[in-house]
Design a protein around this motif. Structure first.
Motif, PDB file in Angstrom:
ATOM      1  N   LYS A 188       0.862  -1.071  -0.023  1.00 57.09           N
ATOM      2  CA  LYS A 188      -0.006   0.251   0.025  1.00 57.09           C
ATOM      3  C   LYS A 188       0.785   1.148   0.091  1.00 57.09           C
ATOM      4  CE  LYS A 188      -4.211   0.913   2.290  1.00 57.09           C
ATOM      5  NZ  LYS A 188      -4.928   0.768   3.714  1.00 57.09           N
ATOM      6  N   ASP A 189       2.076   1.059   0.675  1.00 59.60           N
ATOM      7  CA  ASP A 189       2.808   2.408   0.784  1.00 59.60           C
ATOM      8  C   ASP A 189       3.725   2.532  -0.533  1.00 59.60           C
ATOM      9  OD1 ASP A 189       2.060   2.809   3.479  1.00 59.60           O
ATOM     10  OD2 ASP A 189       3.943   1.858   4.316  1.00 59.60           O
ATOM     11  N   ARG A 190       3.976   1.481  -1.013  1.00 59.75           N
ATOM     12  CA  ARG A 190       4.742   1.448  -2.627  1.00 59.75           C
ATOM     13  C   ARG A 190       3.435   2.232  -3.553  1.00 59.75           C
ATOM     14  NH1 ARG A 190       7.062  -3.970  -1.842  1.00 59.75           N
ATOM     15  NH2 ARG A 190       5.255  -4.534  -3.128  1.00 59.75           N
ATOM     16  N   ILE A 191       2.148   1.725  -3.297  1.00 54.12           N
ATOM     17  CA  ILE A 191       1.401   2.482  -4.215  1.00 54.12           C
ATOM     18  C   ILE A 191       1.275   3.815  -4.188  1.00 54.12           C
ATOM     19  CG2 ILE A 191      -1.100   2.294  -4.772  1.00 54.12           C
ATOM     20  CD1 ILE A 191      -0.891  -0.701  -4.570  1.00 54.12           C
ATOM     21  N   ILE A 192       1.186   4.359  -2.630  1.00 61.16           N
ATOM     22  CA  ILE A 192       0.800   5.789  -2.589  1.00 61.16           C
ATOM     23  C   ILE A 192       1.998   6.478  -2.966  1.00 61.16           C
ATOM     24  CG2 ILE A 192       0.745   7.252  -0.563  1.00 61.16           C
ATOM     25  CD1 ILE A 192      -1.087   5.315   0.880  1.00 61.16           C
ATOM     26  N   ALA A 193       3.285   5.909  -2.773  1.00 62.86           N
ATOM     27  CA  ALA A 193       4.372   6.596  -3.131  1.00 62.86           C
ATOM     28  C   ALA A 193       4.519   6.646  -4.796  1.00 62.86           C
ATOM     29  CB  ALA A 193       5.632   5.859  -2.733  1.00 62.86           C
ATOM     30  N   PHE A 194       4.263   5.872  -5.375  1.00 68.26           N
ATOM     31  CA  PHE A 194       4.164   5.862  -6.942  1.00 68.26           C
ATOM     32  C   PHE A 194       3.224   6.701  -7.202  1.00 68.26           C
ATOM     33  CE2 PHE A 194       2.662   4.468 -11.016  1.00 68.26           C
ATOM     34  CZ  PHE A 194       3.876   4.601 -11.693  1.00 68.26           C
ATOM     35  N   LEU A 195       2.152   6.842  -6.662  1.00 67.86           N
ATOM     36  CA  LEU A 195       1.027   7.970  -7.049  1.00 67.86           C
ATOM     37  C   LEU A 195       1.422   9.390  -6.629  1.00 67.86           C
ATOM     38  CD1 LEU A 195      -2.559   6.424  -6.121  1.00 67.86           C
ATOM     39  CD2 LEU A 195      -1.619   7.288  -8.502  1.00 67.86           C
ATOM     40  N   LYS A 196       2.250   9.608  -5.639  1.00 70.75           N
ATOM     41  CA  LYS A 196       2.921  10.738  -5.158  1.00 70.75           C
ATOM     42  C   LYS A 196       3.842  11.179  -6.556  1.00 70.75           C
ATOM     43  CE  LYS A 196       2.257  10.786  -0.416  1.00 70.75           C
ATOM     44  NZ  LYS A 196       2.933  10.768   0.937  1.00 70.75           N
ATOM     45  N   GLU A 197       4.424  10.295  -6.750  1.00 64.38           N
ATOM     46  CA  GLU A 197       5.556  10.672  -8.247  1.00 64.38           C
ATOM     47  C   GLU A 197       4.751  10.844  -9.414  1.00 64.38           C
ATOM     48  OE1 GLU A 197       8.779   8.113  -7.701  1.00 64.38           O
ATOM     49  OE2 GLU A 197       9.088   8.435  -5.718  1.00 64.38           O
ATOM     50  N   ASN A 198       4.011   9.789  -9.579  1.00 64.30           N
ATOM     51  CA  ASN A 198       3.074   9.661 -11.057  1.00 64.30           C
ATOM     52  C   ASN A 198       1.688   9.977 -10.827  1.00 64.30           C
ATOM     53  OD1 ASN A 198       5.709   8.572 -12.241  1.00 64.30           O
ATOM     54  ND2 ASN A 198       5.685   7.284 -10.992  1.00 64.30           N
ATOM     55  N   PRO A 199       1.228  11.234 -10.708  1.00 60.88           N
ATOM     56  CA  PRO A 199      -0.284  11.301 -10.504  1.00 60.88           C
ATOM     57  C   PRO A 199      -0.854  11.239 -12.101  1.00 60.88           C
ATOM     58  CG  PRO A 199       0.810  13.474 -10.693  1.00 60.88           C
ATOM     59  CD  PRO A 199       1.917  12.391 -10.683  1.00 60.88           C
ATOM     60  N   ASN A 200      -2.180  10.787 -12.129  1.00 57.99           N
ATOM     61  CA  ASN A 200      -2.845  10.620 -13.165  1.00 57.99           C
ATOM     62  C   ASN A 200      -2.412   9.195 -13.924  1.00 57.99           C
ATOM     63  OD1 ASN A 200      -4.273  13.032 -12.945  1.00 57.99           O
ATOM     64  ND2 ASN A 200      -2.818  14.267 -13.882  1.00 57.99           N
TER      65      ASN A 200
END
Length: 150
Positions: free
Chosen positions: A65-77
C-alpha cells in the motif's frame, strides 16, 4: 495449514482463496475458514474485489500500500495497470488497494471517457471542513469579500 498459508503469502504478497487452497492442497471451505481466523487474529488483511477476497499478510499489505501511494505521489494521473507495474505488485492487488484508498478518501479517481479506464491521483489530506472543493472555494470568496468591506 497456517504455516503453509503464511509461507505462500510471503512469496506472492496476495492471493485469492482458490489459489491458496490449490497451493496448500486443502479444500476451499477449510482454507477460507483458516484465512478468516488468521484475519480475525490480525495476521491477514482481506481486500475484496469483484466479490472475491484477496488475502495478504498484514505487514506485506501495508508495504504494498505504501509503495502504491509513493508511486502515485510521483506519478499522478496513472491507471491501475501503470500503478501495479510501477509499484511492483499484482494488478488485482493494486486494484483492490486503490478501491480501498478511494473509499478512504486518500486517492481520487476519474474516468477516461473513451477508454473507460480509471485514472488515479493521490489526494492530499485536507483540514477538517475542507474536504469539499466547493466549500473551500465558497469560504475563500467569502473571506475575500469580507476583506474588501473592512
Amino acid at each position: 495449514m497456517r504455516e503453509q498459508i503464511t509461507n505462500y503469502l510471503q512469496k506472492c504478497e496476495s492471493a485469492g482463496v482458490k489459489e491458496i487452497s490449490q497451493v496448500i492442497e486443502h479444500g476451499i471451505y477449510e482454507t477460507r475458514r483458516e484465512l478468516n481466523r488468521m484475519a480475525a487474529d490480525g495476521l491477514l488483511i482481506c481486500s475484496k474485489r469483484r466479490n472475491e477476497g484477496f488475502y495478504g499478510l498484514t505487514d506485506t499489505f501495508i508495504k504494498g500500500k505504501d509503495r502504491i501511494i509513493a508511486f502515485l505521489k510521483e506519478n499522478p494521473n496513472s491507471s491501475a495497470k501503470e500503478i501495479a507495474a510501477g509499484a511492483k505488485v499484482e494488478p488485482e492487488y493494486a486494484c483492490a488497494v486503490l478501491v480501498d484508498l478511494h473509499k478512504a478518501g486518500r486517492v481520487t479517481r476519474t474516468s477516461k471517457p473513451v477508454t473507460k479506464v480509471w485514472i488515479y491521483t493521490h489526494a492530499e489530506p485536507t483540514p477538517f471542513g475542507c474536504g469539499n472543493p466547493m466549500t473551500v472555494m465558497f469560504n475563500s470568496l467569502l473571506r475575500q469579500a469580507r476583506e474588501v468591506r473592512a
